[in-house]
Design a protein around this motif. Sequence first.
Motif, PDB file in Angstrom:
ATOM      1  N   GLN A  70       0.834  -1.198   0.000  1.00 31.79           N
ATOM      2  CA  GLN A  70       0.000   0.000   0.000  1.00 31.79           C
ATOM      3  C   GLN A  70       0.874   1.255   0.000  1.00 31.79           C
ATOM      4  N   VAL A  71       1.954   1.249   0.769  1.00 32.23           N
ATOM      5  CA  VAL A  71       2.873   2.389   0.810  1.00 32.23           C
ATOM      6  C   VAL A  71       3.498   2.597  -0.562  1.00 32.23           C
ATOM      7  N   VAL A  72       4.042   1.538  -1.144  1.00 34.31           N
ATOM      8  CA  VAL A  72       4.721   1.625  -2.438  1.00 34.31           C
ATOM      9  C   VAL A  72       3.752   2.134  -3.512  1.00 34.31           C
ATOM     10  N   ALA A  73       2.541   1.625  -3.520  1.00 32.41           N
ATOM     11  CA  ALA A  73       1.547   2.027  -4.519  1.00 32.41           C
ATOM     12  C   ALA A  73       1.076   3.468  -4.325  1.00 32.41           C
ATOM     13  N   SER A  74       1.298   4.034  -3.151  1.00 32.84           N
ATOM     14  CA  SER A  74       0.802   5.374  -2.824  1.00 32.84           C
ATOM     15  C   SER A  74       1.861   6.464  -2.937  1.00 32.84           C
ATOM     16  N   GLU A  75       3.006   6.158  -3.511  1.00 29.63           N
ATOM     17  CA  GLU A  75       4.101   7.129  -3.540  1.00 29.63           C
ATOM     18  C   GLU A  75       3.674   8.490  -4.088  1.00 29.63           C
ATOM     19  N   ALA A  76       3.057   8.536  -5.249  1.00 28.59           N
ATOM     20  CA  ALA A  76       2.665   9.818  -5.852  1.00 28.59           C
ATOM     21  C   ALA A  76       1.657  10.545  -4.967  1.00 28.59           C
ATOM     22  N   LEU A  77       0.724   9.803  -4.411  1.00 26.76           N
ATOM     23  CA  LEU A  77      -0.292  10.385  -3.531  1.00 26.76           C
ATOM     24  C   LEU A  77       0.346  10.965  -2.263  1.00 26.76           C
ATOM     25  N   VAL A  78       1.242  10.201  -1.656  1.00 25.63           N
ATOM     26  CA  VAL A  78       1.921  10.647  -0.439  1.00 25.63           C
ATOM     27  C   VAL A  78       2.704  11.928  -0.719  1.00 25.63           C
ATOM     28  N   LYS A  79       3.423  11.951  -1.812  1.00 24.27           N
ATOM     29  CA  LYS A  79       4.217  13.134  -2.149  1.00 24.27           C
ATOM     30  C   LYS A  79       3.313  14.336  -2.417  1.00 24.27           C
ATOM     31  N   ALA A  80       2.162  14.110  -3.009  1.00 20.52           N
ATOM     32  CA  ALA A  80       1.220  15.213  -3.252  1.00 20.52           C
ATOM     33  C   ALA A  80       0.724  15.797  -1.929  1.00 20.52           C
ATOM     34  N   TYR A  81       0.401  14.934  -0.963  1.00 24.26           N
ATOM     35  CA  TYR A  81      -0.021  15.410   0.355  1.00 24.26           C
ATOM     36  C   TYR A  81       1.106  16.185   1.039  1.00 24.26           C
ATOM     37  N   ILE A  82       2.323  15.673   0.945  1.00 23.40           N
ATOM     38  CA  ILE A  82       3.464  16.349   1.571  1.00 23.40           C
ATOM     39  C   ILE A  82       3.690  17.713   0.922  1.00 23.40           C
ATOM     40  N   GLU A  83       3.630  17.762  -0.401  1.00 21.23           N
ATOM     41  CA  GLU A  83       3.826  19.039  -1.100  1.00 21.23           C
ATOM     42  C   GLU A  83       2.745  20.046  -0.718  1.00 21.23           C
ATOM     43  N   GLU A  84       1.513  19.587  -0.564  1.00 20.09           N
ATOM     44  CA  GLU A  84       0.456  20.493  -0.132  1.00 20.09           C
ATOM     45  C   GLU A  84       0.707  20.962   1.301  1.00 20.09           C
ATOM     46  N   ALA A  85       1.177  20.066   2.165  1.00 18.85           N
ATOM     47  CA  ALA A  85       1.473  20.447   3.556  1.00 18.85           C
ATOM     48  C   ALA A  85       2.591  21.484   3.597  1.00 18.85           C
ATOM     49  N   VAL A  86       3.584  21.352   2.740  1.00 16.94           N
ATOM     50  CA  VAL A  86       4.664  22.347   2.661  1.00 16.94           C
ATOM     51  C   VAL A  86       4.099  23.674   2.155  1.00 16.94           C
ATOM     52  N   ALA A  87       3.208  23.630   1.175  1.00 20.86           N
ATOM     53  CA  ALA A  87       2.584  24.857   0.659  1.00 20.86           C
ATOM     54  C   ALA A  87       1.782  25.559   1.754  1.00 20.86           C
ATOM     55  N   VAL A  88       1.095  24.795   2.583  1.00 18.13           N
ATOM     56  CA  VAL A  88       0.355  25.362   3.714  1.00 18.13           C
ATOM     57  C   VAL A  88       1.321  26.063   4.658  1.00 18.13           C
ATOM     58  N   GLU A  89       2.449  25.433   4.930  1.00 24.85           N
ATOM     59  CA  GLU A  89       3.461  26.026   5.812  1.00 24.85           C
ATOM     60  C   GLU A  89       4.029  27.303   5.200  1.00 24.85           C
ATOM     61  N   LYS A  90       4.334  27.266   3.894  1.00 20.11           N
ATOM     62  CA  LYS A  90       4.881  28.450   3.215  1.00 20.11           C
ATOM     63  C   LYS A  90       3.894  29.611   3.259  1.00 20.11           C
ATOM     64  N   SER A  91       2.614  29.301   3.153  1.00 20.20           N
ATOM     65  CA  SER A  91       1.585  30.345   3.118  1.00 20.20           C
ATOM     66  C   SER A  91       1.346  30.985   4.484  1.00 20.20           C
TER      67      SER A  91
END
Length: 192
Positions: A96-117
């Motif tokens: 499940q982790v391996v199959a979710s790589e793109a999804l996980v990275k998208a969530y992380i990138e959004e979390a970083v964007a929230v922090e930047k904002s």
Amino acid sequence: MNPKVDFYFTKAGKWLEAIEHLRTFVLDCGLAEELKWGVPCYTFQSRNVVLLHVFKDYCALLFIKGALLRDPNGLLIQQTANTQAARQLRFTSVQQVVASEALVKAYIEEAVAVEKSGLKVAFKTPEEFALPDELASKLAGNAALKSAFYGLTPGRQRAYILYFSAPKQAQTRAARVEKSVPHILNGIGLND
């Protein structure tokens, strides 16, 4: 990778391979790896963004400001009814982790964007929580206690309210209130 965090991975047991993948995903997103609260914490410009956790039945990424993420797939989990900001992405297998790589990275990138904002979670005020009857009656009958309670910081008030509200039995709630009266009168929080 921060060597101070490595010990966490050696004790991960059955989740070792899964969290190693998650660690790689998070680091690929450019976050700094630190050790906070005894778990791997990933930061952006020294601000906490995500934690890596291992539990008996799952491993998880905990997003510190997860309540602010869009979550179009409805995957983020609020751990308890009283959790206001954090949300978890849970995984029950390495596949499940391996199959979710793109999804996980998208969530992380959004979390970083929230922090930047600079967005902040709007926490409930103590007034938005229902006072347990046992506390309300104690405050009504003791002006000094009432003044001391409302003189506490909002976080300390909230901690007491949640602590007093938790037991199902009125007798236990009343005992908790009674035991805490001296601390409240001295301006001491539940966890001080």
